[in-house]
Design a protein around this motif. Structure first.
Motif, PDB file in Angstrom:
ATOM      1  N   ASP A 241     -23.519 -45.347 -92.908  1.00  0.00           N
ATOM      2  CA  ASP A 241     -23.649 -45.086 -94.273  1.00  0.00           C
ATOM      3  C   ASP A 241     -22.803 -45.755 -95.223  1.00  0.00           C
ATOM      4  OD1 ASP A 241     -25.782 -43.336 -93.501  1.00  0.00           O
ATOM      5  OD2 ASP A 241     -24.831 -41.480 -93.918  1.00  0.00           O
ATOM      6  N   VAL A 242     -21.534 -45.747 -95.178  1.00  0.00           N
ATOM      7  CA  VAL A 242     -20.613 -46.215 -96.018  1.00  0.00           C
ATOM      8  C   VAL A 242     -20.837 -47.880 -96.179  1.00  0.00           C
ATOM      9  CG1 VAL A 242     -17.995 -46.740 -96.535  1.00  0.00           C
ATOM     10  CG2 VAL A 242     -19.188 -44.327 -95.848  1.00  0.00           C
ATOM     11  N   GLY A 243     -20.933 -48.320 -95.044  1.00  0.00           N
ATOM     12  CA  GLY A 243     -21.093 -49.733 -94.584  1.00  0.00           C
ATOM     13  C   GLY A 243     -22.547 -50.317 -95.435  1.00  0.00           C
ATOM     14  N   LYS A 244     -23.661 -49.518 -95.487  1.00  0.00           N
ATOM     15  CA  LYS A 244     -24.725 -49.822 -96.175  1.00  0.00           C
ATOM     16  C   LYS A 244     -24.462 -49.871 -97.985  1.00  0.00           C
ATOM     17  CE  LYS A 244     -28.108 -47.684 -93.011  1.00  0.00           C
ATOM     18  NZ  LYS A 244     -29.027 -46.631 -92.865  1.00  0.00           N
ATOM     19  N   ILE A 264     -14.694 -42.530-101.552  1.00  0.00           N
ATOM     20  CA  ILE A 264     -15.573 -42.491-102.401  1.00  0.00           C
ATOM     21  C   ILE A 264     -16.954 -41.514-102.003  1.00  0.00           C
ATOM     22  CG2 ILE A 264     -17.150 -43.674-103.995  1.00  0.00           C
ATOM     23  CD1 ILE A 264     -14.645 -45.890-104.444  1.00  0.00           C
ATOM     24  N   TYR A 265     -17.212 -42.016-100.587  1.00  0.00           N
ATOM     25  CA  TYR A 265     -18.518 -41.438-100.154  1.00  0.00           C
ATOM     26  C   TYR A 265     -18.141 -40.066 -99.996  1.00  0.00           C
ATOM     27  CZ  TYR A 265     -22.098 -40.641 -96.400  1.00  0.00           C
ATOM     28  OH  TYR A 265     -23.211 -40.197 -95.927  1.00  0.00           O
ATOM     29  N   GLN A 266     -17.342 -39.473-100.106  1.00  0.00           N
ATOM     30  CA  GLN A 266     -16.941 -37.994 -99.898  1.00  0.00           C
ATOM     31  C   GLN A 266     -17.009 -37.263-101.173  1.00  0.00           C
ATOM     32  OE1 GLN A 266     -14.749 -36.723 -96.143  1.00  0.00           O
ATOM     33  NE2 GLN A 266     -14.191 -38.870 -96.353  1.00  0.00           N
ATOM     34  N   LEU A 267     -16.960 -38.126-102.267  1.00  0.00           N
ATOM     35  CA  LEU A 267     -16.893 -37.346-103.582  1.00  0.00           C
ATOM     36  C   LEU A 267     -18.066 -36.654-104.081  1.00  0.00           C
ATOM     37  CD1 LEU A 267     -15.102 -40.256-105.598  1.00  0.00           C
ATOM     38  CD2 LEU A 267     -14.083 -38.200-104.824  1.00  0.00           C
ATOM     39  N   PRO A 268     -18.033 -35.568-104.714  1.00  0.00           N
ATOM     40  CA  PRO A 268     -19.184 -34.930-105.405  1.00  0.00           C
ATOM     41  C   PRO A 268     -19.695 -35.768-106.480  1.00  0.00           C
ATOM     42  CG  PRO A 268     -17.359 -33.650-106.021  1.00  0.00           C
ATOM     43  CD  PRO A 268     -16.863 -34.721-105.082  1.00  0.00           C
ATOM     44  N   MET A 269     -21.309 -35.730-106.523  1.00  0.00           N
ATOM     45  CA  MET A 269     -21.812 -36.554-107.885  1.00  0.00           C
ATOM     46  C   MET A 269     -21.346 -36.205-109.040  1.00  0.00           C
ATOM     47  SD  MET A 269     -23.681 -39.010-106.536  1.00  0.00           S
ATOM     48  CE  MET A 269     -24.666 -39.250-107.939  1.00  0.00           C
ATOM     49  N   PRO A 270     -21.133 -34.683-109.430  1.00  0.00           N
ATOM     50  CA  PRO A 270     -20.635 -34.493-110.913  1.00  0.00           C
ATOM     51  C   PRO A 270     -19.341 -35.180-111.124  1.00  0.00           C
ATOM     52  CG  PRO A 270     -21.431 -32.510-109.541  1.00  0.00           C
ATOM     53  CD  PRO A 270     -21.545 -33.734-108.711  1.00  0.00           C
ATOM     54  N   LEU A 271     -18.387 -35.158-109.946  1.00  0.00           N
ATOM     55  CA  LEU A 271     -17.172 -35.875-110.308  1.00  0.00           C
ATOM     56  C   LEU A 271     -17.308 -37.249-110.407  1.00  0.00           C
ATOM     57  CD1 LEU A 271     -13.986 -35.632-110.418  1.00  0.00           C
ATOM     58  CD2 LEU A 271     -13.949 -35.805-107.888  1.00  0.00           C
ATOM     59  N   CYS A 272     -18.400 -37.860-109.875  1.00  0.00           N
ATOM     60  CA  CYS A 272     -18.508 -39.448-109.935  1.00  0.00           C
ATOM     61  C   CYS A 272     -18.831 -39.700-111.467  1.00  0.00           C
ATOM     62  CB  CYS A 272     -19.666 -39.972-108.949  1.00  0.00           C
ATOM     63  SG  CYS A 272     -18.773 -39.696-107.216  1.00  0.00           S
ATOM     64  N   LEU A 348     -16.619 -49.604-110.245  1.00  0.00           N
ATOM     65  CA  LEU A 348     -17.601 -50.308-109.658  1.00  0.00           C
ATOM     66  C   LEU A 348     -18.448 -49.904-108.246  1.00  0.00           C
ATOM     67  CD1 LEU A 348     -16.840 -54.275-110.448  1.00  0.00           C
ATOM     68  CD2 LEU A 348     -18.325 -52.860-111.490  1.00  0.00           C
ATOM     69  N   MET A 349     -17.326 -49.303-107.420  1.00  0.00           N
ATOM     70  CA  MET A 349     -17.637 -48.682-106.258  1.00  0.00           C
ATOM     71  C   MET A 349     -18.466 -47.688-106.278  1.00  0.00           C
ATOM     72  SD  MET A 349     -14.595 -50.051-103.762  1.00  0.00           S
ATOM     73  CE  MET A 349     -15.063 -49.573-102.109  1.00  0.00           C
ATOM     74  N   VAL A 350     -17.880 -46.810-107.203  1.00  0.00           N
ATOM     75  CA  VAL A 350     -18.484 -45.388-107.523  1.00  0.00           C
ATOM     76  C   VAL A 350     -19.826 -45.565-108.045  1.00  0.00           C
ATOM     77  CG1 VAL A 350     -18.407 -43.315-109.189  1.00  0.00           C
ATOM     78  CG2 VAL A 350     -16.188 -44.079-107.867  1.00  0.00           C
ATOM     79  N   VAL A 351     -20.357 -46.679-108.908  1.00  0.00           N
ATOM     80  CA  VAL A 351     -21.411 -46.806-109.388  1.00  0.00           C
ATOM     81  C   VAL A 351     -22.727 -47.257-107.963  1.00  0.00           C
ATOM     82  CG1 VAL A 351     -23.046 -48.204-110.652  1.00  0.00           C
ATOM     83  CG2 VAL A 351     -20.745 -47.427-111.779  1.00  0.00           C
ATOM     84  N   LYS A 352     -21.955 -48.054-107.376  1.00  0.00           N
ATOM     85  CA  LYS A 352     -22.755 -48.429-106.250  1.00  0.00           C
ATOM     86  C   LYS A 352     -23.250 -47.024-105.290  1.00  0.00           C
ATOM     87  CE  LYS A 352     -21.627 -53.010-104.791  1.00  0.00           C
ATOM     88  NZ  LYS A 352     -20.985 -53.855-103.425  1.00  0.00           N
ATOM     89  N   TYR A 353     -22.035 -46.372-105.151  1.00  0.00           N
ATOM     90  CA  TYR A 353     -22.506 -45.048-104.393  1.00  0.00           C
ATOM     91  C   TYR A 353     -23.204 -44.217-105.148  1.00  0.00           C
ATOM     92  CZ  TYR A 353     -21.563 -40.097-102.863  1.00  0.00           C
ATOM     93  OH  TYR A 353     -21.398 -38.738-102.181  1.00  0.00           O
ATOM     94  N   MET A 354     -23.405 -43.961-106.447  1.00  0.00           N
ATOM     95  CA  MET A 354     -24.133 -42.975-107.204  1.00  0.00           C
ATOM     96  C   MET A 354     -25.536 -43.687-107.044  1.00  0.00           C
ATOM     97  SD  MET A 354     -21.802 -42.478-110.350  1.00  0.00           S
ATOM     98  CE  MET A 354     -23.089 -41.741-111.573  1.00  0.00           C
ATOM     99  N   LYS A 355     -25.765 -45.127-107.022  1.00  0.00           N
ATOM    100  CA  LYS A 355     -27.243 -45.646-106.956  1.00  0.00           C
ATOM    101  C   LYS A 355     -27.636 -45.541-105.793  1.00  0.00           C
ATOM    102  CE  LYS A 355     -26.733 -49.412-110.204  1.00  0.00           C
ATOM    103  NZ  LYS A 355     -26.863 -50.898-110.614  1.00  0.00           N
ATOM    104  N   TYR A 356     -26.689 -45.496-104.629  1.00  0.00           N
ATOM    105  CA  TYR A 356     -27.246 -45.128-103.072  1.00  0.00           C
ATOM    106  C   TYR A 356     -27.899 -43.828-103.048  1.00  0.00           C
ATOM    107  CZ  TYR A 356     -27.018 -44.484 -98.285  1.00  0.00           C
ATOM    108  OH  TYR A 356     -27.579 -44.102 -96.779  1.00  0.00           O
ATOM    109  N   MET A 357     -26.952 -42.962-103.566  1.00  0.00           N
ATOM    110  CA  MET A 357     -27.273 -41.506-103.444  1.00  0.00           C
ATOM    111  C   MET A 357     -28.559 -41.010-104.185  1.00  0.00           C
ATOM    112  SD  MET A 357     -25.448 -40.241-101.342  1.00  0.00           S
ATOM    113  CE  MET A 357     -25.822 -38.630-101.344  1.00  0.00           C
ATOM    114  N   GLU A 358     -28.913 -41.714-105.429  1.00  0.00           N
ATOM    115  CA  GLU A 358     -30.029 -41.440-106.103  1.00  0.00           C
ATOM    116  C   GLU A 358     -31.342 -41.986-105.386  1.00  0.00           C
ATOM    117  OE1 GLU A 358     -29.273 -43.459-109.896  1.00  0.00           O
ATOM    118  OE2 GLU A 358     -28.182 -41.862-110.619  1.00  0.00           O
TER     119      GLU A 358
END
Length: 362
Positions: A241-244, A264-272, A348-358
């Motif tokens: 998942d993190v690799g994607k 970053i992958y383990q951060l909750p979305m509100p914190l991001c 920038l990495m947090v933004v990538k993670y947020m987009k993936y989760m959405e």
């Protein structure tokens, strides 16, 4: 249950050795594997034999034998002829198929055990008790590989992986969902992560070139106790998942190489969302033009080296400095300062993670 192909191979081998025709039928009189022509003529005789208390019988010029699995009748064997030699060949066929039943049952039990082990469905005491009964070593180095295919239930990919590790009897290949093939690999004492990376690339190349299948391969950390195999499996899943999200250009990813992306992958979305709001305010990295994005990425690639970045971008050093000054005015972060560069990179990495989760949520 033994496949019809295996049954056919078994009786073909006996036919080649003994020149005696043999047929294997199920308990409803249907032929599963045969070297006998017109065997359907004996369906009624087989059904009568199934109902009888006898384990073997001579009828209509054929020897009939029963094959049991835990006292449950599984197969009926016909051997053409009524001589003592035919009787011995029939008994041999029954013995071989009985052994195949035991072997297949043990393999099924091992597969079931590995699946439950991976999914944490076993108590600690049950893990060691069942491993002992199945003759699985509990204290050797193992690592879990996860092979994700694009298509669900890709039997071609599964068979290719099985063929690749067919000679490794201590390795286990299984599936717990539709798209992922799992390899639980036993390691030699001298094997380490460099060897695991080579193995992952061999799997990738084999599926790409021979099976023409595009896959992603990930693997967890090496564990030395069977109870920790599930941890290696979870790590392999996270690595996939993190690799994607952060390493989309890589087809092989190790859990040990995830770096800050794993955190970053383990951060909750509100914190991001709160963090991104503090860094960019009302803006997002999507608001930056392509030129700015290209400049930022190249600057990070070159470890914040202004001269090398300007050379690779084919621009004057002062032009690069101007772009960095402009970015500092809009974000308050000077990428030439290490702490600011780290903050910006994480953002920038947090933004990538947020987009993936959405995308994942919908």
């Amino acid at each position: 249950m033994i496949s019809n192909q295996v049954l056919q191979t078994t009786i073909d081998g006996l036919k080649n050795i003994t020149r005696i025709d043999i047929c294997v039928m199920d308990t409803e009189g249907k032929a599963l594997a045969t070297t006998i022509n017109n065997v359907e003529e004996y369906e009624d005789a087989v059904m009568a034999f199934v109902e009888s208390p006898a384990d073997s019988q001579v009828l209509q010029g054929y020897q009939f034998f029963k094959v049991f699995d835990d006292h449950q009748l599984e197969y009926v064997i016909l051997a053409k002829g009524d001589s003592d030699d035919v009787y011995m060949v029939g008994k041999l066929a029954a013995f071989q198929i009985q052994n195949l039943l035991v072997a297949y049952k043990e393999r099924y039990d091992k597969d079931n055990f590995i699946k439950n082990l991976l999914l944490d469905n076993l108590l600690l005491v049950d893990i060691y008790n069942r491993a002992k009964k199945l003759h699985i070593d509990t204290s050797v180095n193992r690592v879990v590989f996860l092979i994700e295919t694009k298509n669900e239930k890709d039997s071609n990919a599964l068979e290719t992986v099985k063929g690749l590790f067919a000679g490794k009897t201590r390795d286990f290949i299984t599936q717990v969902d539709e798209k992922n093939i799992i390899l639980v690999k036993e390691l030699q004492e001298n094997e380490g992560y460099e060897d695991m990376d080579k193995t992952a690339n061999v799997i990738l190349d084999m599926l790409n070139t021979e099976a023409m299948i595009s896959v992603h391969v990930s693997y967890g950390t090496i564990v030395n106790e069977i109870k920790d195999v599930s941890r290696s499996y979870k790590e392999a899943k996270m690595a996939l998942d993190v690799g994607k999200i952060f390493y989309s250009d890589q087809n092989v990813i190790a859990y040990s190489s995830l770096g800050i992306g794993r955190l970053i992958y383990q951060l909750p979305m509100p914190l991001c969302k709160m963090f991104i709001g503090e860094i960019f305010g009302d803006k997002t990295p999507d608001d930056f033009d392509e030129e700015t994005i290209a400049t930022i990425n190249k600057f990070f690639e070159n470890s914040l080296n202004v001269s090398e970045t300007s050379r690779q971008l084919y621009i004057h050093r002062n032009t690069l400095v101007y772009r960095l000054d402009k970015l500092e005015k809009s974000t308050g972060l000077d990428l030439r300062v290490f702490d600011d560069a780290i903050t910006f990179k994480i953002a920038l990495m947090v933004v990538k993670y947020m987009k993936y989760m959405e995308t994942f949520e919908f």
